[in-house]
Write a protein that holds these residues in place. Sequence first.
Motif, mmCIF file in Angstrom:
data_model
loop_
_atom_site.group_PDB
_atom_site.id
_atom_site.type_symbol
_atom_site.label_atom_id
_atom_site.label_comp_id
_atom_site.label_asym_id
_atom_site.label_seq_id
_atom_site.Cartn_x
_atom_site.Cartn_y
_atom_site.Cartn_z
ATOM 1 N N ARG A 1 -9.028 11.008 4.859
ATOM 2 C CA ARG A 1 -7.677 11.571 4.798
ATOM 3 C C ARG A 1 -6.694 10.423 4.612
ATOM 4 O O ARG A 1 -6.716 9.466 5.373
ATOM 5 C CB ARG A 1 -7.318 12.313 6.095
ATOM 6 N N LEU A 2 -5.833 10.534 3.614
ATOM 7 C CA LEU A 2 -4.793 9.527 3.386
ATOM 8 C C LEU A 2 -3.434 10.199 3.517
ATOM 9 O O LEU A 2 -3.191 11.248 2.914
ATOM 10 C CB LEU A 2 -4.930 8.894 1.998
ATOM 11 N N SER A 3 -2.556 9.604 4.317
ATOM 12 C CA SER A 3 -1.266 10.218 4.638
ATOM 13 C C SER A 3 -0.134 9.445 3.982
ATOM 14 O O SER A 3 -0.120 8.202 3.993
ATOM 15 C CB SER A 3 -1.077 10.235 6.158
ATOM 16 N N TYR A 4 0.837 10.199 3.411
ATOM 17 C CA TYR A 4 1.949 9.613 2.669
ATOM 18 C C TYR A 4 3.272 10.220 3.125
ATOM 19 O O TYR A 4 3.351 11.413 3.412
ATOM 20 C CB TYR A 4 1.771 9.865 1.161
ATOM 21 N N GLY A 5 4.305 9.398 3.163
ATOM 22 C CA GLY A 5 5.648 9.886 3.443
ATOM 23 C C GLY A 5 6.092 9.618 4.862
ATOM 24 O O GLY A 5 5.342 9.832 5.811
ATOM 25 N N LEU B 1 0.841 -1.193 0.000
ATOM 26 C CA LEU B 1 0.000 0.000 0.000
ATOM 27 C C LEU B 1 0.880 1.249 0.000
ATOM 28 O O LEU B 1 1.931 1.296 0.634
ATOM 29 C CB LEU B 1 -0.878 -0.014 1.247
ATOM 30 N N HIS B 2 0.460 2.303 -0.691
ATOM 31 C CA HIS B 2 1.233 3.540 -0.721
ATOM 32 C C HIS B 2 1.080 4.327 0.585
ATOM 33 O O HIS B 2 2.048 4.890 1.097
ATOM 34 C CB HIS B 2 0.787 4.421 -1.884
ATOM 35 N N ALA B 3 -0.134 4.413 1.111
ATOM 36 C CA ALA B 3 -0.416 5.233 2.292
ATOM 37 C C ALA B 3 0.180 4.602 3.543
ATOM 38 O O ALA B 3 0.300 3.383 3.654
ATOM 39 C CB ALA B 3 -1.922 5.418 2.471
ATOM 40 N N LYS B 4 0.547 5.477 4.500
ATOM 41 C CA LYS B 4 0.984 4.967 5.805
ATOM 42 C C LYS B 4 -0.181 4.934 6.782
ATOM 43 O O LYS B 4 -0.138 4.255 7.798
ATOM 44 C CB LYS B 4 2.116 5.833 6.356
ATOM 45 N N GLY C 1 13.078 9.887 5.932
ATOM 46 C CA GLY C 1 14.062 9.270 5.062
ATOM 47 C C GLY C 1 13.624 9.079 3.633
ATOM 48 O O GLY C 1 14.454 8.770 2.776
ATOM 49 N N ASP C 2 12.310 9.242 3.327
ATOM 50 C CA ASP C 2 11.902 9.116 1.929
ATOM 51 C C ASP C 2 11.625 10.500 1.349
ATOM 52 O O ASP C 2 11.595 11.504 2.050
ATOM 53 C CB ASP C 2 10.695 8.178 1.766
ATOM 54 N N GLY C 3 11.445 10.560 0.045
ATOM 55 C CA GLY C 3 11.215 11.838 -0.623
ATOM 56 C C GLY C 3 9.820 11.970 -1.180
ATOM 57 O O GLY C 3 9.588 12.790 -2.086
ATOM 58 N N ILE C 4 8.879 11.204 -0.661
ATOM 59 C CA ILE C 4 7.538 11.174 -1.233
ATOM 60 C C ILE C 4 6.882 12.547 -1.204
ATOM 61 O O ILE C 4 6.354 13.026 -2.216
ATOM 62 C CB ILE C 4 6.668 10.135 -0.493
#
Length: 463
Positions: A348-352, A326-329, A355-358
């Motif tokens: 609400r969907l949260s990403y990143g 899955l992309h979302a955390k 340490g990552d550059g999302i």
Amino acid sequence: MTPRAYCVVGGGISGLVAAFRLRQAAGPDASITLFDPADRLGGVLRTERVGGQPVDVGAEAFIARRPEVSALLAELGLTAKQVGTTGVRPLIYARGRLHQMPPGTLQGIPASAESVAGLVDDATVAHVAGEPGRPLSWRPGADPSVAELVSDRFGRQVVERSVDPLLGGVYAGSAATIGLRSALPTLAAALDRGAPSLTDAVRQCVPAPTGAPVFGAVDGGYQVLIDELARRAGFRWAHVGVRRIDRSAAGWDVLDDDGARWYADGVVVAVPAPRLSRLVEGVAPRTAAAAGRIDVASSALVVLALPGGTPVPEQSGVLVASGEALHAKAVTLTSRKWGRRGNAELLRLSYGKFGDGIARNTGDEELLAWAAEDLRDLFGLRQEPVDCRVQRWIDALPQYGPGHPALVAELRAGLPPTLAVAGGYLDGIGVPACVASGTRAAARLTGSSVARWETWRSSTTTH
């Protein structure tokens, strides 16, 4: 007596509370100038309209058992604006499917093997069950990463499938990067007191169920609180950033990005740690050096308004285990968590993560495509949104690594008496902790004396 002059650098919740407390302590004649170049006040507390409804697109909730926000709302006459959750529970997405959130855990750390049965394999359940019988080596005052302790005592699956989902949602980090004393101070204290096992220590710390909502929010969004704080504080808002802070003959000169200088008897710096380091390196080098060692993460938020009647599950949201496709955390089912207040279903969907550059490098269209894909994979939802918003928070999430409390103590020790700091990188990133930090910063300034100031100036010029 000449009225005091104060400057507050940063218009997030910490800076606004500091300005409000300064006004209370210094009285109506004091001059208070707040510097923030943003289009609105509030920092990472930001309310937007999505699908015709107010939605917080930064922090959305606060821990209700902490008193700071509830007390502040009451002080401002906003008690009626505090709302609680509906009581629906979150899920965890692990091994490609949804699981109930384990009961009786402390930030995902189980108090019994039964609570994680089904989420982890049978061998891990047995490993957790046998933990009280294995010798525990603990050094009082130690501050390992959460993963280091939990994986040793309970196994990696507990970290990846139970602990990481919760810490990732709070810190945009992982159990491997977050220190025990910052994330779980009560657990560290229980181990310091001599708890014979991690299981026993967790059992000492798991809050007894009260039936009251764990989380609170503000009806109408945090903008309601922001607006009232700004009104009560009565400051001059300088819509400009600050380049640096210099000493003056009797206090401070705040140099703004336009080159103007502003005199202050005392200054509260309420900006993220990397900016603090740059602002005070000439006047508080010890503080600047400590602040420069605090890492930060970035996050992106996708808010969707789906058509009313969309079959969204009766859950508060989903937290995602480490290593999933899955992309979302994390996903918050806002209309289920807080109750429907309009014709659309809000999510609400949260990403990143750290340490990552999302958040920096992924475009809006790709994030929206990820959100659609994630909702199909999680719930089978294929409805097109009626409205949406993408919000990025770059370098906005401080990382509370091992040794963070000692680092903050070093940071504060380098401050001269009439220079104070506030913010989410100090004693907690939640809104209650930020309210407390703003209050503490204002108290430091209004309680400072000329004698203390002169003593500090003398020590810095002779050593």
